[in-house]
Scaffold this motif. Structure first.
Motif, PDB file in Angstrom:
ATOM      1  N   VAL A 181       0.823  -1.208   0.000  1.00  0.00           N
ATOM      2  CA  VAL A 181       0.000   0.000   0.000  1.00  0.00           C
ATOM      3  C   VAL A 181       0.858   1.259   0.000  1.00  0.00           C
ATOM      4  O   VAL A 181       0.396   2.328  -0.404  1.00  0.00           O
ATOM      5  N   GLU A 182       2.129   1.132   0.429  1.00  0.00           N
ATOM      6  CA  GLU A 182       3.030   2.287   0.347  1.00  0.00           C
ATOM      7  C   GLU A 182       3.322   2.610  -1.118  1.00  0.00           C
ATOM      8  O   GLU A 182       3.331   3.783  -1.518  1.00  0.00           O
ATOM      9  N   GLY A 183       3.567   1.570  -1.937  1.00  0.00           N
ATOM     10  CA  GLY A 183       3.772   1.797  -3.363  1.00  0.00           C
ATOM     11  C   GLY A 183       2.535   2.359  -4.030  1.00  0.00           C
ATOM     12  O   GLY A 183       2.623   3.260  -4.867  1.00  0.00           O
ATOM     13  N   ALA A 184       1.370   1.827  -3.658  1.00  0.00           N
ATOM     14  CA  ALA A 184       0.118   2.347  -4.215  1.00  0.00           C
ATOM     15  C   ALA A 184      -0.065   3.807  -3.832  1.00  0.00           C
ATOM     16  O   ALA A 184      -0.549   4.613  -4.638  1.00  0.00           O
ATOM     17  N   ARG A 185       0.332   4.150  -2.611  1.00  0.00           N
ATOM     18  CA  ARG A 185       0.187   5.545  -2.152  1.00  0.00           C
ATOM     19  C   ARG A 185       1.066   6.487  -2.989  1.00  0.00           C
ATOM     20  O   ARG A 185       0.675   7.619  -3.287  1.00  0.00           O
ATOM     21  N   GLU A 186       2.251   6.013  -3.380  1.00  0.00           N
ATOM     22  CA  GLU A 186       3.112   6.846  -4.220  1.00  0.00           C
ATOM     23  C   GLU A 186       2.455   7.123  -5.569  1.00  0.00           C
ATOM     24  O   GLU A 186       2.501   8.248  -6.086  1.00  0.00           O
ATOM     25  N   ILE A 187       1.834   6.112  -6.138  1.00  0.00           N
ATOM     26  CA  ILE A 187       1.197   6.269  -7.449  1.00  0.00           C
ATOM     27  C   ILE A 187      -0.043   7.161  -7.360  1.00  0.00           C
ATOM     28  O   ILE A 187      -0.253   8.043  -8.188  1.00  0.00           O
ATOM     29  N   LEU A 188      -0.857   6.927  -6.337  1.00  0.00           N
ATOM     30  CA  LEU A 188      -2.113   7.667  -6.205  1.00  0.00           C
ATOM     31  C   LEU A 188      -1.904   9.097  -5.700  1.00  0.00           C
ATOM     32  O   LEU A 188      -2.744   9.968  -5.941  1.00  0.00           O
ATOM     33  N   GLY A 189      -0.826   9.305  -4.967  1.00  0.00           N
ATOM     34  CA  GLY A 189      -0.623  10.606  -4.327  1.00  0.00           C
ATOM     35  C   GLY A 189      -1.412  10.739  -3.039  1.00  0.00           C
ATOM     36  O   GLY A 189      -1.522  11.827  -2.471  1.00  0.00           O
ATOM     37  N   ARG A 190      -1.938   9.618  -2.540  1.00  0.00           N
ATOM     38  CA  ARG A 190      -2.728   9.573  -1.310  1.00  0.00           C
ATOM     39  C   ARG A 190      -2.899   8.101  -0.953  1.00  0.00           C
ATOM     40  O   ARG A 190      -2.664   7.227  -1.814  1.00  0.00           O
ATOM     41  N   PRO A 191      -3.334   7.771   0.253  1.00  0.00           N
ATOM     42  CA  PRO A 191      -3.541   6.359   0.588  1.00  0.00           C
ATOM     43  C   PRO A 191      -4.653   5.720  -0.238  1.00  0.00           C
ATOM     44  O   PRO A 191      -5.639   6.372  -0.581  1.00  0.00           O
ATOM     45  N   HIS A 192      -4.474   4.428  -0.529  1.00  0.00           N
ATOM     46  CA  HIS A 192      -5.548   3.668  -1.176  1.00  0.00           C
ATOM     47  C   HIS A 192      -6.722   3.562  -0.209  1.00  0.00           C
ATOM     48  O   HIS A 192      -6.544   3.347   0.992  1.00  0.00           O
ATOM     49  N   ARG A 193      -7.933   3.669  -0.746  1.00  0.00           N
ATOM     50  CA  ARG A 193      -9.142   3.691   0.083  1.00  0.00           C
ATOM     51  C   ARG A 193     -10.135   2.635  -0.383  1.00  0.00           C
ATOM     52  O   ARG A 193     -10.284   2.401  -1.585  1.00  0.00           O
ATOM     53  N   VAL A 194     -10.789   1.985   0.574  1.00  0.00           N
ATOM     54  CA  VAL A 194     -11.953   1.148   0.269  1.00  0.00           C
ATOM     55  C   VAL A 194     -13.141   1.702   1.034  1.00  0.00           C
ATOM     56  O   VAL A 194     -12.985   2.289   2.110  1.00  0.00           O
ATOM     57  N   GLU A 195     -14.327   1.508   0.476  1.00  0.00           N
ATOM     58  CA  GLU A 195     -15.534   2.079   1.062  1.00  0.00           C
ATOM     59  C   GLU A 195     -16.605   1.009   1.223  1.00  0.00           C
ATOM     60  O   GLU A 195     -16.588  -0.020   0.541  1.00  0.00           O
ATOM     61  N   GLY A 196     -17.537   1.270   2.129  1.00  0.00           N
ATOM     62  CA  GLY A 196     -18.641   0.346   2.330  1.00  0.00           C
ATOM     63  C   GLY A 196     -19.489   0.767   3.514  1.00  0.00           C
ATOM     64  O   GLY A 196     -19.443   1.921   3.954  1.00  0.00           O
ATOM     65  N   VAL A 197     -20.255  -0.167   4.030  1.00  0.00           N
ATOM     66  CA  VAL A 197     -21.147   0.071   5.167  1.00  0.00           C
ATOM     67  C   VAL A 197     -20.683  -0.787   6.337  1.00  0.00           C
ATOM     68  O   VAL A 197     -20.286  -1.947   6.157  1.00  0.00           O
ATOM     69  N   VAL A 198     -20.724  -0.220   7.537  1.00  0.00           N
ATOM     70  CA  VAL A 198     -20.340  -0.967   8.733  1.00  0.00           C
ATOM     71  C   VAL A 198     -21.460  -1.951   9.086  1.00  0.00           C
ATOM     72  O   VAL A 198     -22.622  -1.549   9.273  1.00  0.00           O
ATOM     73  N   VAL A 199     -21.091  -3.223   9.164  1.00  0.00           N
ATOM     74  CA  VAL A 199     -22.070  -4.274   9.468  1.00  0.00           C
ATOM     75  C   VAL A 199     -21.632  -5.030  10.723  1.00  0.00           C
ATOM     76  O   VAL A 199     -20.501  -4.911  11.181  1.00  0.00           O
ATOM     77  N   ARG A 200     -22.554  -5.800  11.271  1.00  0.00           N
ATOM     78  CA  ARG A 200     -22.240  -6.591  12.465  1.00  0.00           C
ATOM     79  C   ARG A 200     -21.421  -7.815  12.068  1.00  0.00           C
ATOM     80  O   ARG A 200     -21.762  -8.543  11.148  1.00  0.00           O
ATOM     81  N   GLY A 201     -20.343  -8.042  12.820  1.00  0.00           N
ATOM     82  CA  GLY A 201     -19.531  -9.226  12.618  1.00  0.00           C
ATOM     83  C   GLY A 201     -19.701 -10.180  13.790  1.00  0.00           C
ATOM     84  O   GLY A 201     -20.731 -10.161  14.481  1.00  0.00           O
ATOM     85  N   ALA A 202     -18.669 -10.989  14.041  1.00  0.00           N
ATOM     86  CA  ALA A 202     -18.729 -11.942  15.154  1.00  0.00           C
ATOM     87  C   ALA A 202     -18.518 -11.273  16.506  1.00  0.00           C
ATOM     88  O   ALA A 202     -18.753 -11.883  17.547  1.00  0.00           O
TER      89      ALA A 202
END
Length: 314
Positions: A181-202
Motif C-alpha cells: 500500500v506504500e507503493g500504491a500511495r506513491e502512485i495515487l498521491g494519497r492512501p488507497h481507500r476502500v468504502e462500504g457500510v459498517v455491518v455486524r460481525g462476530a
C-alpha cells in the motif's frame, strides 16, 4: 461541480467545453496530469471542463467476468475530479449497444452533439469506439472536421513503486493485491481507500478489547492482501487513526474475507449501518494464526502500537 449519468442528463443549453475521456480508476498521478491540463485549457478558453467516464468498466461488457478490481467508485472519482477543478463529470452507462458505436459515431454522439467540445485532452495511448478502433490521430482528424482541438499529454510518471514502472491503474491494482500500500500511495498521491457500510460481525474484537468496524466493501473493490495495516477510518465526517485487519481470521478458522478497522484509543463508538471509508497507510504484518489466545492479544497490542507510531510519523 455538476454530475450527470447518461447523455440525457446534460443540460440542453450546454455550450462549448473542454473534455477528457477515460476510465480514470483511482485518479492516479498520471491521470492528474491530464485532468489538470483539461481544467487549465478550459479556463484559458473561458469554458467548462468535463470528465467523461464509464459504468460498468468496459471490459465487463466486452469480456463478461473480466471486471478489474476498482481503486475508486464513481462517487469517489467525482470527488477527486472536483478537487482538481473539474466542472462536470459525465458517467456514461457502458452497454453492449454503446460498445458497438464506431469511433466516428462516438465523436458525433458524445463530443459534438452533446458536449460541444472545443478541445479534447487525452493520453497518447487513448483508444475509443467499437473494438477500440479509434486513437488520438483519428480523434485529431475528426477535430478538424468538427471544429475541436486535440491535446495529447504524456501521462507517464515514474517513481520507486513497481521498480520504476510507469504509474498506471493496472500497476496500482497489482501493488494493492500484494499488500504494497506504500507503493500504491506513491502512485495515487494519497492512501488507497476502500468504502462500504459498517455491518455486524462476530464481535470477537469487542470481547478482546479491540472493537472493530466490519466494513462490507463495495462490489469489485480492490482489497489489499491479507494482513494488518496502519491507516484511518472515516465515518460521519470524522477521521480516526486505525489498525486495520484484512483476511479470514484464521485464529478462529474463519472462511469469509473481511476488512475490519479498530479506531485506536476510541471507546463507545456505535457505527453500525453507517457509510465508512478505510485508508491504508502502511503494511504492518501478514495474517497469522497464533498458538494461544494470549499470544494473539499480545500481537494485537503490538500491532496497535506500531500503527499508532506509523500514523504519528505520517
Amino acid at each position: 461541480m455538476q454530475r450527470w449519468r447518461g447523455l440525457e442528463d446534460i443540460p440542453q443549453d450546454w455550450g462549448r467545453s473542454v473534455v477528457t475521456i477515460g476510465s480514470y480508476d483511482g485518479v492516479h498521478r498520471g491521470h492528474q496530469l491530464i485532468i489538470r491540463h483539461t481544467v487549465e485549457r478550459a479556463r484559458a478558453l473561458g469554458v467548462p471542463s468535463v470528465l467523461v467516464t464509464f459504468d460498468p468498466h468496459p471490459s465487463e461488457v466486452v469480456r463478461p467476468g473480466s471486471h478489474p478490481p476498482l481503486l475508486a467508485p464513481h462517487a469517489r472519482r467525482a470527488e477527486l475530479a472536483a478537487e482538481l477543478g473539474v466542472d462536470a463529470v459525465l458517467v456514461l452507462p457502458f452497454t453492449k449497444e454503446f460498445s458497438k458505436l464506431s469511433p466516428a459515431e462516438f465523436v458525433v454522439k458524445v463530443l459534438v452533439d452533446k458536449l460541444h467540445a472545443r478541445a479534447v485532452v487525452e493520453g497518447p495511448n487513448f483508444r475509443f469506439g467499437h473494438r477500440a478502433a479509434g486513437d488520438v490521430a483519428f480523434l485529431a482528424d475528426q477535430g478538424r472536421t468538427y471544429d475541436f482541438e486535440v491535446d495529447v499529454i504524456d501521462l507517464q510518471v515514474r517513481g520507486e513503486a513497481g521498480g520504476g514502472e510507469p504509474f498506471s491503474s493496472t500497476l496500482t491494482r497489482r501493488l494493492v493485491a500484494a499488500g504494497d500500500v506504500e507503493g500504491a500511495r506513491e502512485i495515487l498521491g494519497r492512501p488507497h481507500r476502500v468504502e462500504g457500510v459498517v455491518v455486524r460481525g462476530a464481535q470477537r474484537g469487542r470481547e478482546m478489547g479491540f472493537p472493530t468496524a466490519n466494513v462490507d466493501t463495495l462490489p469489485f473493490s480492490a482489497i489489499p492482501a491479507d494482513g494488518v495495516y496502519a491507516g484511518w477510518l472515516h465515518v460521519a465526517g470524522e477521521s480516526m487513526p486505525a489498525a486495520i485487519s484484512v483476511g479470514t481470521n484464521p485464529q478462529f478458522d474463519g472462511t469469509e474475507r473481511t476488512v475490519e478497522a479498530y479506531a485506536i484509543d476510541r471507546v463507545g463508538l456505535d457505527l453500525y449501518d453507517l457509510d465508512a471509508s478505510v485508508d491504508f497507510l502502511a503494511f504492518v504484518r501478514g495474517q497469522a494464526k497464533f498458538a494461544t489466545l494470549d499470544d494473539l492479544l499480545d500481537a494485537m497490542a503490538r500491532d496497535v502500537q506500531r500503527c499508532r507510531d506509523l500514523i504519528a510519523e505520517a
